[in-house]
Scaffold this active site. Sequence first.
Site, PDB file in Angstrom:
ATOM      1  N   GLY A 161       2.778  -4.638   8.390  1.00 47.65           N
ATOM      2  CA  GLY A 161       2.749  -6.011   7.856  1.00 47.65           C
ATOM      3  C   GLY A 161       1.535  -6.791   8.334  1.00 47.65           C
ATOM      4  N   HIS A 220      10.050 -24.121   9.273  1.00 47.30           N
ATOM      5  CA  HIS A 220       9.018 -24.887   9.980  1.00 47.30           C
ATOM      6  C   HIS A 220       7.612 -24.686   9.415  1.00 47.30           C
ATOM      7  CE1 HIS A 220      11.423 -25.635  13.969  1.00 47.30           C
ATOM      8  NE2 HIS A 220      12.097 -25.978  12.886  1.00 47.30           N
ATOM      9  N   ASP A 275       0.874  -1.177   0.000  1.00 44.01           N
ATOM     10  CA  ASP A 275       0.000   0.000   0.000  1.00 44.01           C
ATOM     11  C   ASP A 275       0.916   1.233   0.000  1.00 44.01           C
ATOM     12  OD1 ASP A 275       0.942   0.252   2.587  1.00 44.01           O
ATOM     13  OD2 ASP A 275      -1.027   0.156   3.554  1.00 44.01           O
ATOM     14  N   CYS A 321       3.426  -3.142   4.119  1.00 52.80           N
ATOM     15  CA  CYS A 321       2.540  -2.034   4.509  1.00 52.80           C
ATOM     16  C   CYS A 321       3.184  -1.372   5.730  1.00 52.80           C
ATOM     17  CB  CYS A 321       1.114  -2.520   4.765  1.00 52.80           C
ATOM     18  SG  CYS A 321       0.895  -3.626   6.173  1.00 52.80           S
ATOM     19  N   HIS A 339       7.307 -31.324  10.128  1.00 53.65           N
ATOM     20  CA  HIS A 339       6.683 -30.026   9.833  1.00 53.65           C
ATOM     21  C   HIS A 339       5.688 -30.125   8.678  1.00 53.65           C
ATOM     22  CE1 HIS A 339       9.322 -28.353  12.760  1.00 53.65           C
ATOM     23  NE2 HIS A 339      10.376 -28.835  12.128  1.00 53.65           N
TER      24      HIS A 339
HETATM   25  C1  RB5 Z   1      -1.888   2.460   6.478  1.00 51.91           C
HETATM   26  O1  RB5 Z   1      -1.903   3.676   7.121  1.00 51.91           O
HETATM   27  C2  RB5 Z   1      -1.689   1.316   7.476  1.00 51.91           C
HETATM   28  O2  RB5 Z   1      -2.828   1.124   8.232  1.00 51.91           O
HETATM   29  C3  RB5 Z   1      -1.314   0.047   6.737  1.00 51.91           C
HETATM   30  O3  RB5 Z   1      -0.194   0.278   5.973  1.00 51.91           O
HETATM   31  C4  RB5 Z   1      -0.953  -1.207   7.553  1.00 51.91           C
HETATM   32  O4  RB5 Z   1      -0.057  -0.893   8.575  1.00 51.91           O
HETATM   33  C5  RB5 Z   1      -2.063  -2.028   8.002  1.00 51.91           C
HETATM   34  O5  RB5 Z   1      -1.879  -3.131   8.541  1.00 51.91           O
END
Ligand code: RB5
Length: 157
Positions: free
Chosen positions: A78, A108, A18, A75, A143
């Site tokens: 994550g 694993h 994003d 993001c 695993h």
């Molecule tokens: C975006 O502002 C933020 O919410 C997104 O990048 C992420 O961290 C969501 O899990």
Amino acid sequence: MSDESRGERPGSAIVGSDHAGIEGRRTAASILRDHGFEVTEVGPSEGESADYPDLAHEVASRVESGAARFGVLVCGTGQGMAMAANRHSGVRAAVIADAFTAEMSRAHNDANIACFGERVIGIQGIEALLEVFLRTDFEGGRHERRVGKIETGVAER
Ligand code: RB5
């Protein structure tokens, strides 16, 4: 020994982010290309905004269908990426913020999507941890059975 060190072609990978993970996405794409992957990159450009589940579903769909062997999602933390990606069958998305988790998620859990929080670990963190992720093979053995149980959604014991 990794596929790469055995001289096998790594295959395809897809990287998405994003707006909070654009630089990390570009970094991850470049690392994957250096490892010999054919890379598809999806996500917004600088100055644009995007909802992380849209990118997570796009990347996870490609892994679910087998069109890509690995996915990377970046993001802010994550977390949202992993939550959305793990709704897909056969997808094992791991949030990675340390080297031990990077290694164990492959060895694993046979993770096939690495999720990174650019606002948590920064670009250098993504570089270092993606290298560990890519250089670690699934151990199989006991695993294999455990990973198989992830998908069932029921307790067998
Ligand atoms: C975006 O502002 C933020 O919410 C997104 O990048 C992420 O961290 C969501 O899990």
